[in-house]
Design a protein around this motif. Structure first.
Motif, PDB file in Angstrom:
ATOM      1  N   PHE A  33       0.836  -1.199   0.000  1.00 42.01           N
ATOM      2  CA  PHE A  33       0.000   0.000   0.000  1.00 42.01           C
ATOM      3  C   PHE A  33       0.875   1.256   0.000  1.00 42.01           C
ATOM      4  CE2 PHE A  33      -2.748   3.306   1.674  1.00 42.01           C
ATOM      5  CZ  PHE A  33      -3.979   3.017   1.098  1.00 42.01           C
ATOM      6  N   ALA A  34       1.900   1.273   0.858  1.00 41.78           N
ATOM      7  CA  ALA A  34       2.790   2.434   0.916  1.00 41.78           C
ATOM      8  C   ALA A  34       3.690   2.508  -0.317  1.00 41.78           C
ATOM      9  CB  ALA A  34       3.632   2.380   2.189  1.00 41.78           C
ATOM     10  N   SER A  38       3.191   5.355  -3.044  1.00 42.78           N
ATOM     11  CA  SER A  38       4.198   6.394  -3.264  1.00 42.78           C
ATOM     12  C   SER A  38       4.418   6.629  -4.754  1.00 42.78           C
ATOM     13  CB  SER A  38       5.512   6.014  -2.578  1.00 42.78           C
ATOM     14  OG  SER A  38       6.131   4.902  -3.203  1.00 42.78           O
ATOM     15  N   ALA A  39       4.389   5.561  -5.545  1.00 44.81           N
ATOM     16  CA  ALA A  39       4.538   5.707  -6.998  1.00 44.81           C
ATOM     17  C   ALA A  39       3.341   6.447  -7.589  1.00 44.81           C
ATOM     18  CB  ALA A  39       4.696   4.338  -7.650  1.00 44.81           C
ATOM     19  N   MET A  40       2.148   6.149  -7.094  1.00 45.36           N
ATOM     20  CA  MET A  40       0.954   6.834  -7.574  1.00 45.36           C
ATOM     21  C   MET A  40       0.971   8.309  -7.178  1.00 45.36           C
ATOM     22  SD  MET A  40      -1.792   3.779  -6.722  1.00 45.36           S
ATOM     23  CE  MET A  40      -3.231   4.559  -7.462  1.00 45.36           C
ATOM     24  N   ALA A  41       1.437   8.587  -5.958  1.00 47.87           N
ATOM     25  CA  ALA A  41       1.507   9.976  -5.493  1.00 47.87           C
ATOM     26  C   ALA A  41       2.510  10.777  -6.319  1.00 47.87           C
ATOM     27  CB  ALA A  41       1.894  10.004  -4.015  1.00 47.87           C
ATOM     28  N   ALA A  42       3.651  10.151  -6.647  1.00 44.75           N
ATOM     29  CA  ALA A  42       4.654  10.829  -7.458  1.00 44.75           C
ATOM     30  C   ALA A  42       4.099  11.161  -8.838  1.00 44.75           C
ATOM     31  CB  ALA A  42       5.909   9.963  -7.576  1.00 44.75           C
ATOM     32  N   ASP A  43       3.350  10.208  -9.415  1.00 48.90           N
ATOM     33  CA  ASP A  43       2.732  10.457 -10.718  1.00 48.90           C
ATOM     34  C   ASP A  43       1.711  11.586 -10.645  1.00 48.90           C
ATOM     35  OD1 ASP A  43       4.238   8.494 -11.904  1.00 48.90           O
ATOM     36  OD2 ASP A  43       2.662   6.960 -11.853  1.00 48.90           O
ATOM     37  N   LYS A  44       0.892  11.545  -9.594  1.00 47.44           N
ATOM     38  CA  LYS A  44      -0.157  12.566  -9.456  1.00 47.44           C
ATOM     39  C   LYS A  44       0.451  13.960  -9.253  1.00 47.44           C
ATOM     40  CE  LYS A  44      -4.289  13.748  -6.742  1.00 47.44           C
ATOM     41  NZ  LYS A  44      -5.148  13.935  -7.932  1.00 47.44           N
ATOM     42  N   HIS A  60      10.126   3.044  -0.051  1.00 43.95           N
ATOM     43  CA  HIS A  60      10.323   1.594   0.068  1.00 43.95           C
ATOM     44  C   HIS A  60      11.346   1.249   1.143  1.00 43.95           C
ATOM     45  CE1 HIS A  60       8.029   1.257  -3.664  1.00 43.95           C
ATOM     46  NE2 HIS A  60       8.026  -0.057  -3.496  1.00 43.95           N
ATOM     47  N   ALA A  61      12.417   2.028   1.232  1.00 45.42           N
ATOM     48  CA  ALA A  61      13.431   1.759   2.247  1.00 45.42           C
ATOM     49  C   ALA A  61      12.828   1.829   3.645  1.00 45.42           C
ATOM     50  CB  ALA A  61      14.587   2.751   2.119  1.00 45.42           C
ATOM     51  N   PHE A  62      12.027   2.852   3.898  1.00 49.53           N
ATOM     52  CA  PHE A  62      11.423   3.014   5.218  1.00 49.53           C
ATOM     53  C   PHE A  62      10.382   1.928   5.505  1.00 49.53           C
ATOM     54  CE2 PHE A  62      12.484   7.755   5.032  1.00 49.53           C
ATOM     55  CZ  PHE A  62      13.544   7.615   5.916  1.00 49.53           C
ATOM     56  N   VAL A  63       9.463   1.712   4.560  1.00 53.46           N
ATOM     57  CA  VAL A  63       8.352   0.805   4.837  1.00 53.46           C
ATOM     58  C   VAL A  63       8.823  -0.643   4.916  1.00 53.46           C
ATOM     59  CG1 VAL A  63       7.565   0.378   2.451  1.00 53.46           C
ATOM     60  CG2 VAL A  63       5.918   0.364   4.343  1.00 53.46           C
ATOM     61  N   VAL A  64       9.830  -1.020   4.123  1.00 56.98           N
ATOM     62  CA  VAL A  64      10.366  -2.375   4.217  1.00 56.98           C
ATOM     63  C   VAL A  64      10.954  -2.617   5.607  1.00 56.98           C
ATOM     64  CG1 VAL A  64      12.243  -3.885   3.442  1.00 56.98           C
ATOM     65  CG2 VAL A  64      10.752  -2.791   1.773  1.00 56.98           C
ATOM     66  N   ALA A  65      11.771  -1.678   6.076  1.00 59.63           N
ATOM     67  CA  ALA A  65      12.388  -1.842   7.392  1.00 59.63           C
ATOM     68  C   ALA A  65      11.333  -1.934   8.498  1.00 59.63           C
ATOM     69  CB  ALA A  65      13.348  -0.682   7.674  1.00 59.63           C
TER      70      ALA A  65
END
Length: 247
Positions: A33-34, A38-44, A60-65
């Motif tokens: 979801f995150a 984030s990719a959708m937010a960057a596109d928007k 991705h770095a933050f949410v994976v950790a």
């Protein structure tokens, strides 16, 4: 030396396994979801390619950790069929449970992307696919290498009982390598490293362009990472599950 443990069908009904599957579902859902969000937010936001890459990689770095940490003591916080396969190759999880993890990870990814599609008012869910100028073999090799580096990091900083002072840092370091790999490979293969992460967007968008690369590449990289790390770096310190272990 083969360390793969088959497991038994009884695993699926054991309370400990059921709890692990629920946690793996929650952590994978929140990760996708995150990450996809984030990719959708960057596109928007109309972000430039470089800004979008930095934004997505950092997210991705933050949410994976965080999600690995959240699920670590219950499910292991795999979030990723390639990670599950890599750990299975070293006998750290049975094949039966691995298959259950794969199913729950893909289901969580699909549901996360469906939720994003709803809450964003039907915005396009971006898929992993090869950009112009990158052929399938190049994309495949990129995914193999990136996923191998992910499993190498997991084994040497989290799994290896000789990790010493890295024990409390391994989860954070794993998130960092995911972010770094996205920075390095995002513009060439998409830097998936995770079949489930690629499956959800492809399913919801019903766009399967180049999709096989994001299964074959990560699974080869993950499997090789597990085999090499466990057999060459940990063979004296790790006692694998027995072949018919219930886990």
């Amino acid at each position: 030396m083969t360390k793969i443990a088959l497991g038994t069908s009884r695993e699926a009904t054991q309370p400990e396994c059921i709890k692990a599957l629920v946690v793996e579902f929650i952590c994978t859902f929140l990760f996708v979801f995150a990450g996809v969000g984030s990719a959708m937010a960057a596109d928007k936001a109309g972000a430039t390619t470089l800004v979008g890459l930095l934004f997505v990689g950092t997210t991705h770095a933050f949410v994976v950790a965080v999600m690995i940490a959240a699920g670590f003591n219950i499910s292991g916080g795999h979030l990723n069929p390639a990670v599950t396969l890599g750990l299975a190759m070293g006998g750290h999880i049975t094949l039966i449970r691995s298959l259950l993890y794969w199913i729950i990870q893909c289901f969580a990814s699909a549901l996360a992307c469906l939720s994003l599609n709803y809450v964003t008012g039907g915005l396009t869910t971006p898929i992993h696919c090869l950009p112009k100028g990158v052929d399938p073999l190049q994309g495949l090799v990129m995914e193999v290498i990136l996923t191998f580096s992910l499993l190498f990091t997991i084994y040497t900083t989290i799994v290896d009982p000789k990790k010493g002072p890295l024990q409390t840092q391994g989860i954070f370091l794993t998130g960092l390598v995911v972010g770094a790999n996205i920075f390095a490979g995002g513009l060439f293969s998409g830097a998936s490293m995770n079949p489930a992460r690629s499956f959800g967007p492809a399913l919801i968008s019903w766009n399967w362009a180049d999709h096989w690369i994001y299964w074959v590449g990560p699974l080869i990289g993950g499997g090789l990472g597990g085999l090499i790390c466990d057999n060459f770096f940990m063979f004296k310190s790790h006692v694998p599950l027995s072949r018919d272990e219930d886990f």
